[in-house]
Write an enzyme that holds these catalytic residues in place. Structure first.
Site, short mmCIF file in Angstrom:
data_model
loop_
_atom_site.label_atom_id
_atom_site.label_comp_id
_atom_site.label_asym_id
_atom_site.label_seq_id
_atom_site.Cartn_x
_atom_site.Cartn_y
_atom_site.Cartn_z
N ARG A 224 8.99 -9.28 -4.51
CA ARG A 224 9.81 -8.13 -4.13
C ARG A 224 10.84 -8.53 -3.08
O ARG A 224 11.98 -8.08 -3.07
CB ARG A 224 8.95 -6.97 -3.63
CG ARG A 224 8.05 -7.33 -2.47
CD ARG A 224 7.20 -6.16 -2.01
NE ARG A 224 6.16 -6.59 -1.09
CZ ARG A 224 5.78 -5.91 -0.02
NH1 ARG A 224 6.33 -4.75 0.27
NH2 ARG A 224 4.83 -6.36 0.77
N ASP B 294 -4.18 0.03 -1.57
CA ASP B 294 -3.77 1.36 -2.03
C ASP B 294 -4.63 1.86 -3.21
O ASP B 294 -4.71 3.05 -3.49
CB ASP B 294 -2.30 1.37 -2.45
CG ASP B 294 -1.38 1.57 -1.25
OD1 ASP B 294 -1.91 1.80 -0.15
OD2 ASP B 294 -0.14 1.49 -1.42
N ARG C 44 3.75 -7.36 -4.76
CA ARG C 44 3.69 -7.03 -3.33
C ARG C 44 3.25 -8.23 -2.50
O ARG C 44 3.71 -8.44 -1.38
CB ARG C 44 2.70 -5.89 -3.12
CG ARG C 44 2.38 -5.63 -1.67
CD ARG C 44 1.45 -4.43 -1.49
NE ARG C 44 1.18 -4.20 -0.08
CZ ARG C 44 0.06 -4.59 0.54
NH1 ARG C 44 -0.89 -5.21 -0.13
NH2 ARG C 44 -0.11 -4.36 1.83
N PHE D 108 5.36 4.32 -10.68
CA PHE D 108 6.22 5.51 -10.76
C PHE D 108 7.48 5.24 -11.59
O PHE D 108 7.96 6.12 -12.30
CB PHE D 108 6.58 6.00 -9.35
CG PHE D 108 5.39 6.01 -8.43
CD1 PHE D 108 4.19 6.58 -8.84
CD2 PHE D 108 5.44 5.38 -7.19
CE1 PHE D 108 3.07 6.56 -8.01
CE2 PHE D 108 4.32 5.36 -6.36
CZ PHE D 108 3.14 5.94 -6.77
N GLU E 98 11.64 10.10 -9.09
CA GLU E 98 11.93 8.93 -9.92
C GLU E 98 12.62 9.30 -11.24
O GLU E 98 13.47 8.56 -11.73
CB GLU E 98 10.64 8.16 -10.22
CG GLU E 98 9.96 7.58 -8.98
CD GLU E 98 9.14 8.62 -8.20
OE1 GLU E 98 8.95 9.75 -8.71
OE2 GLU E 98 8.70 8.30 -7.09
N HIS F 141 5.07 -3.63 -6.60
CA HIS F 141 3.64 -3.32 -6.41
C HIS F 141 2.93 -3.22 -7.77
O HIS F 141 2.12 -2.32 -8.00
CB HIS F 141 3.46 -2.05 -5.59
CG HIS F 141 3.86 -2.22 -4.16
ND1 HIS F 141 5.10 -2.69 -3.79
CD2 HIS F 141 3.21 -1.99 -3.00
CE1 HIS F 141 5.18 -2.75 -2.47
NE2 HIS F 141 4.04 -2.32 -1.96
#
Lengths: 282, 313
Positions: free
Chosen positions: B10, B117, B167, B83, B58, B109
């Site tokens: 990322r 998460d 990530r 998302f 989104e 991610h």
């Protein structure tokens, strides 16, 4: 506008309704109700308002139009064909295999269509993107988008409305074709949209209202919307679903049904009588 | 040798955008309130006038990207893979891919290595979802260098692209000076004829380490890095099937619809050989430090060695 111009617009809108009805009848499928309710709005935009020419439909400086309620394209196709974006001969082939005119707008196949649409709630976001591009490049084109009132039940519509006002997209005018009906019943029964004006105002829009079948009123509202600075504008257009064909007007079952041969004849004759009365011919 | 870089893809993505934006004025970047996490924040800092935060919306972001692309901009729309490809699947399909608009979608991610998460944010289906859409190119870079090349290739391609971003900071595997990213081309990182390991994303480096380990035990494993999952490099896979006779795939993704299925689809039709799909076995993930999860789910070299040996047994 003078009375001649107004007469001319009425004739074009009536012809758009005739072509739309013919296309839907030939295809044995389509959405007559909303195509008829929005026909006058398309006519005004393409014949009086928008800076776009069929000779150069992809001009980067042109005004843009996004039909967010994409299923109501048959009358839009008719307006575009009459304007010269493509041949009138395409109209009866609507929805047929190999046709240029798809069941919902396809920007790749159809000159004059600025965005593919049809999945409700999506066109308005693309219209916001176009308006934003205009702001980034300091261009003075305008973006118009027609939504259905039922379509406003989609959450994405309100995401887009928030985005438009947050980014001060005063080059965007949203027109909501409030014909009051959707597939499962009236918009008030199914989704409960009112008070739409207050909702739009609270989302940061300057809101206007118009009779979506009265060209004087349409001109007044669109002119006023164009003069709004610093925020997007919305026009709530009161319309009649199925406008122009007596048995379709305000009838929920004509949202997405094609007329049979007998119904087609009746509808066609009613529209031809209106055209005749206006002094127009096909 | 180029420098070994330990960096999350990322981060490399954010850096690549900045670099490319110097010469390409059409690039605009959209995010959905995750700029700090997707690293589009790097671009935002350099080019605030070309960055637009769309808020936590989104679906609208993808539509806005479509509209911008229709006006000649080249939007990179970033969010978490979950998302971007999950929430906004249909906007990507209908507003971007159907009209073949020039939008680049970045899903950060992705995979189990999202870590703490937990399951709601560990996207294990994005490759499957994006692969299934016509007109879509799907790229899953393995490391920093590959991501730099992938973003550039995505920019040069006129059409929709999905870029998968991780990530977790990972050591680079493409450290050779002559490294060149070629869209749609698989990369043979180790040669061998006992078995072929096909990997994608952060598992690629572990696969190389595993192959080196296997070699010590007399097993010559070929390692192929597939960064472009669609369109996939059929030739390299067919050749591997012919020459090694056995293929084992590794991906940080559900085994349904991802790399394994893409490879199986080619091989089963063109040169059928025994094939084993390793990845997340149609399950959701759970919370935990990324490195621990990667170990548990078998994405580290020892896990790969074990799987390959049991496959060959």
């Amino acid at each position: 506008m003078n009375s001649n111009e107004k007469q001319e617009l009425r004739i074009i809108a009536c012809k758009a309704r005739l072509y739309a009805l013919e296309g839907i009848f030939n295809a044995k499928s389509g959405h007559p109700g909303g195509s008829l309710s929005a026909a006058d709005i398309y006519t005004y935009l393409y014949y009086k308002e928008m800076k776009v020419t069929p000779e150069n439909p992809n001009n980067p400086d042109r005004d843009r139009f996004v039909l967010s309620k994409g299923h109501c394209c048959p009358s839009l196709y008719a307006v575009l064909a009459m304007k010269g974006f493509f041949s009138l001969e395409e109209l009866p082939k609507l929805r047929k295999v190999g046709a240029m005119l798809q069941g919902h707008p396809d920007m790749k196949s159809t000159p004059g269509i600025d965005m593919s649409s049809g999945s409700l709630g999506q066109g308005i976001s693309a219209a916001c993107g176009m308006a934003l591009a205009g702001k980034i490049d300091n261009k003075d084109y305008r973006v118009y988008s027609v939504l259905g009132d039922g379509e406003c039940e989609e959450g994405q519509v309100w995401e887009a409305f928030m985005f438009a006002s947050h980014n001060n997209l005063d080059n965007l005018t949203v027109i909501i074709d409030c014909n009051g009906l959707q597939i499962d019943g009236t918009v008030e029964e199914v989704g409960g949209l009112e008070p739409l004006d207050k909702k739009l105002e609270s989302f940061g829009f300057e809101v206007f209202k118009m009779d979506g079948h009265d060209f004087d009123d349409i001109e007044k509202a669109i002119t006023a919307a164009k003069n709004v600075k610093g925020k997007p504008s919305a026009i709530i257009a009161k319309t009649i679903k199925g406008k122009g064909i007596s048995y379709m007007e305000n009838q929920v079952n004509w949202h997405g049904a094609a007329p049979n041969a007998e119904q087609y004849e009746i509808g066609r004759n009613e529209l031809l009588a209106q055209l005749n009365e206006l002094g127009g011919t096909l | 040798m180029a420098e070994l870089v330990v960096k999350a893809t990322r981060e490399s993505f954010g850096e690549a955008l900045c670099e490319l934006a110097k010469t390409n004025k059409d690039i605009v970047v959209l995010d959905a309130d995750l700029a700090a996490a997707t690293k589009t924040s790097i671009f935002k800092k350099e080019y605030p006038d070309r960055f637009f935060d769309c808020g936590i919306a989104e679906g609208n972001m993808m539509g806005v990207a479509a509209g911008l692309a229709s006006c000649g901009k080249i939007p990179f729309a970033a969010s978490f893979a979950m998302f971007a490809t999950g929430r906004a699947f249909e906007q990507i399909r209908n507003s971007i891919a159907y009209p073949k608009l020039n939008v680049k979608i970045a899903g950060s991610h992705a995979g189990i290595s999202t870590g703490e998460d937990g399951a709601t944010h560990q996207c294990l289906e994005d490759i499957a979802i994006m692969r299934a859409i016509p007109n879509m190119t799907v790229i899953n870079p393995a490391d920093h260098y590959e991501m730099l090349g992938a973003v550039k290739a995505a920019l040069e391609l006129d059409g929709p692209v999905y870029l998968r971003l991780g990530r977790l900071a990972v050591p680079s595997v493409n450290n050779n000076d002559d490294y060149k990213f070629e869209l749609g081309k698989g990369v043979t990182l180790r040669d061998g004829d006992d078995v072929t390991i096909v990997a994608t994303g952060l598992v690629v480096r572990e696969a190389v380490l595993a192959a080196d380990e296997l070699k010590k035990e007399g097993i010559n494993a070929r390692v192929i890095n597939i960064h472009t999952i669609k369109p996939i490099d059929e030739d390299i896979l067919i050749k591997a099937a012919k020459e090694t006779g056995k293929i084992i795939t590794f991906e940080e993704h559900n085994v349904i619809g991802g790399l394994g299925d893409a490879v199986a689809s080619v091989v089963s039709q063109k040169c059928p050989v025994l094939l084993k799909k390793c990845g997340v076995q149609d399950k959701f993930g759970y919370s935990g430090p990324a490195k621990e999860l990667l170990e548990i789910f078998g994405f580290t070299a020892p896990g790969i060695v074990k799987e390959v040996k049991s496959f060959l047994a």
